[in-house]
Design an enzyme around this catalytic site. Sequence first.
Site, PDB file in Angstrom:
ATOM      1  CB  ALA A 156      -1.426  -9.889  -0.961  1.00 51.89           C
TER       2      ALA A 156
ATOM      3  CD  GLU B 253       2.674 -10.393   5.853  1.00 47.21           C
ATOM      4  OE1 GLU B 253       1.973 -10.377   4.816  1.00 47.21           O
ATOM      5  OE2 GLU B 253       3.915 -10.368   5.820  1.00 47.21           O
TER       6      GLU B 253
ATOM      7  CD  GLU C 282       2.331 -15.032   3.326  1.00 44.37           C
ATOM      8  OE1 GLU C 282       2.363 -15.995   4.091  1.00 44.37           O
ATOM      9  OE2 GLU C 282       1.906 -13.909   3.660  1.00 44.37           O
TER      10      GLU C 282
ATOM     11  N   GLY D 294      -1.157 -11.822   4.120  1.00 45.20           N
ATOM     12  CA  GLY D 294      -1.283 -10.388   4.389  1.00 45.20           C
ATOM     13  C   GLY D 294      -2.374 -10.082   5.384  1.00 45.20           C
TER      14      GLY D 294
END
Length: 696
Positions: A63, A107, A127, A104
Site C-alpha cells: 500500500a 496480498e 507490515e 499489499g
Amino acid sequence: MTDYVTVTHEDGIAIITLDNPPVNALSLHLRQPLFAAIEAARDDAGVKGLVIACAGRTFVSGADISEFGTDRARATPSLPELCALLESLEKPAVAAIHGTALGGGLELALACHYRVADRQAKVGLPEVKLGILPGAGGTVRLPRVAGPEKAVKMIVSGSPIGAADALASGIVDEIAEGDLTGAAVAFARKKVAEGGPHLPVRARNEKIEATHADPAAFEAAVKQATAKTRGLEAPLACAEAVRNAVELSFDEALNKERELFTRLVSGVQSRAQRHLFFAEREAAKIPGVGKDVTPREIRKVGIIGAGTMGGGIAMAFANGGYPVTMLEASEEALDRGFATIEKNYAISVQRGSLSEEDKAKRLARFSRTTDYADLADADLIIEAVFEEMSVKQDVFGKLDKVAKPGAILATNTSYLDVNRIASFTARPQDVVGLHFFSPANVMKLLEIVRGEKTAPDVLATVLTVGKRIGKVPVVVGVCHGFVGNRMLGARGDDLEPLLLEGAAPEQIDRVFTDFGFVMGPFAMWDLAGLDVGWRNRKSLGKTAVIGDALCERGRFGQKTGKGMYLYENGSRTPTPDPEVAKLIEDKAAERGIERRAISDQEIIERTLYPMINEAALILEEKIASRPSDIDIVWVNGYGFPIGKGGPMFWADLEGLKTIVERLDHWHARTGKKVFEPAASLRRLADTGGSFSARPA
Ligand code: T1G
C-alpha cells in the site's frame, strides 16, 4: 487506460500492467484504474484469463504508506475491495511477480488464483515493521497457501523470502525461466485450457485443516515468533490474526484482521515506525549532494588495525562482497585479528545463519599485510587504530604518501576532530569519518562524519557503500562525539548524582528497560567495561565518584565478574551487589548528601530530557541536518525503542513545553549546564512548535 495502468491482449488473455514509479505502491490513483481494468476484463467475453504484471523494477511494494492517516488510504476502491473483486472472478487471474512483492503487493497476488515469479523475486508481509499487520487479507490467505506455521513466522518477523522458498512453500505456483510476462500468459492459457474451476485462495482450506488436526508445530512457531516483542503491539496482533485464520471462518478472520489493523494503524507505535521508515530514507538525502553527484568506484578496501573495530569493519565489507586488505604493525597482531574473525564466522555457521560455503567465500576476500605499500591500489582505506590524535597523525601521514590519487581515506574515530585528521594529509577533500558501532559487523548505524573539506562525491560514495554493506548511514558534522555519543554523554551526565541521592542502579536500569531500551546504562557500562571510561577520564584529568571507586577496586564489569553489578559464575545476568549499595551510601555520606526515594519520572527527566536538549543544540550547530536524522542515529546505534520513533519523535509526544519546564526546574536546582534549555528548544516550546513540524 491511464498511464498508471495499461491493458493489452494476447490470445484471449488480458495483460494488465501497472506502472506507478518508483515501486508500484498501491496509491489511490493506481487502485482506481486497476479496479476498472479488472471489471472490464471480467465483463469482456473475449477475455478468458488475466495476468497482472508491473513495469519498472518491482511488482507492487505494498500500500502507499504516505497515504496512511489520510482520506486517500480509505478511499474506494480500497485494497480489500480490489482483492475481493479478483477473488470473485471465474476466469483465472495470474500475478506475474518480479522484484519484491511486499505487503499489499503480496496480498494482491494472493487474491489472484495463481502466482508466477521470476527466480530473483522476493515476497513478504513486512507490515509488522510499520507497527501494523497485513490489512488486506494477508493474515488469512497466506496461511492457506503456505500453511499457518510458515505464515506466522513470515508475518510476525516481516522478513521476505526468495522465489525458490516461496515455490516450495506453495505461495508461488511456478518460477518463470526467461520472460516473466510470457510465462504468466502461458500459465494462464494452460489454466484456461484445463477448464477450472479455478479455486480462489479463500476456498483452499487443506493446510488450515492440517493444523487443526495437529496444532503443535503452529503453536511452537507462535511461541518462538512472539518471544521477544519488547512492548510492541504489532507482533502480537500479527500472531493473533493468523490464529484467527486457523480457528475462525475466512470471513470472520478477515473481519478480525480489519479490526486489528484499524486499531494499530491509528496508534502511536505505528505512527512512530512509519516515521522511521521515511526518516531512514530522508537521511540518505545529504544537503549539497544532489542526485547528479557520481559516487567513486570502490573495488578494493584497506583496513588499518585488526583489533575489535578493525576486524568488525573488515567483516562488514567482506560480508558485503568487497575484497579487504588488513594491515597491522606485526604478523602476531594480524594472527590475533584473523583468529577473531574466523571465530566469529564459525559461530555464525554453528548458529545456522551462515553456510560453510559462504563462510569460505567471505574469508577468501581477505588479504593481510604489514606494509603500507600494499594499500597503494585500494579505493577506500579505513583506519581503526588507537583513539589518540598522534597515532592518527602517523597513520594519515603514511597514507598520504602511499594511497593512489582519488582514494578515500576514512577514520573510524568515535569522537576526535576529523578536520584535524584531514589536515595531516595534502588531500583533505578525500578524508571523511566513518564511525562504526561495535560490533561493527552487526550494528546497523554508520555515522558519516563530514569534514569541512570533504568532497561531495566522497560523501555520495561512502553513503552508497554504507548501504551496500547493510548499514544505515547518517551524515553528521564534526564535534566531540558527533551526534550519538554526544547525546549519550548528556543522557549519562546526571547518573551518578542520582545514585548518590538515592536511586539504586537497578532502579535506574529498570526505568530504561521499561521505557523500551534493551538495557539500562549501568548494565551497558558493565558490558563495555568500566575501565574504558576510567582510562578516558584519567586522560582528560576528570573523575567520577562511583565509577572511579569501582575501578580502584578492580570492578571493571562483566570482564571481571563484578562491576556495578555482580556476575556470579560467569553469568552475564547482572545481580545487585550490597557492596556497591554500601559504597554509594558511604560516598553520599562523605558528601553530606541526604538520600531520598527518587521517582521513576525524576530519573526520566534527569537523563532523557538533557538528551533532547543536547539534540536541540546539535541542530542549532548544524551537526545534524534534521531532527529525523537524530532519530535514525539513536534507533540504529543505541537501541532507542522503535515504538517511540526515536528521541525527537518521542520528545514531541512528551511535549516540548513540559520538557523545557522540567529542564528549568532541574537547572534551577542543580545549576548544571546540561539542564539549561537550548534557545531553539525554548523557542519551539514557547510557540507550541515541535521537532517533526520543524522545517528540514
Ligand atoms: N509506500 C510509499 N512509498 C514507498 C513505499 C510504500 N510502500 N515503498 C517505498 N517507497 C518510497 C520510498 O520512501 C522511497 O521514496 C522510494 O519509494 C524508493 O524506496 C494493506 C497496509 C520496496 C524494498 O513495507 O521495503 O502494504 O525517498 O529507497 O531501497 O497490508 O522501498 O525516493 O522519495 O526503499 O529499492 C508494506 C516498503 C506497506 C515495503 C525498495 N510494504 N518498501 O527498496 O528503495 S503497508 C512495505 C520497501 C501495506 C497492506 C499494508 C522498499 C523496497 P524517496 P527505497 P529500495
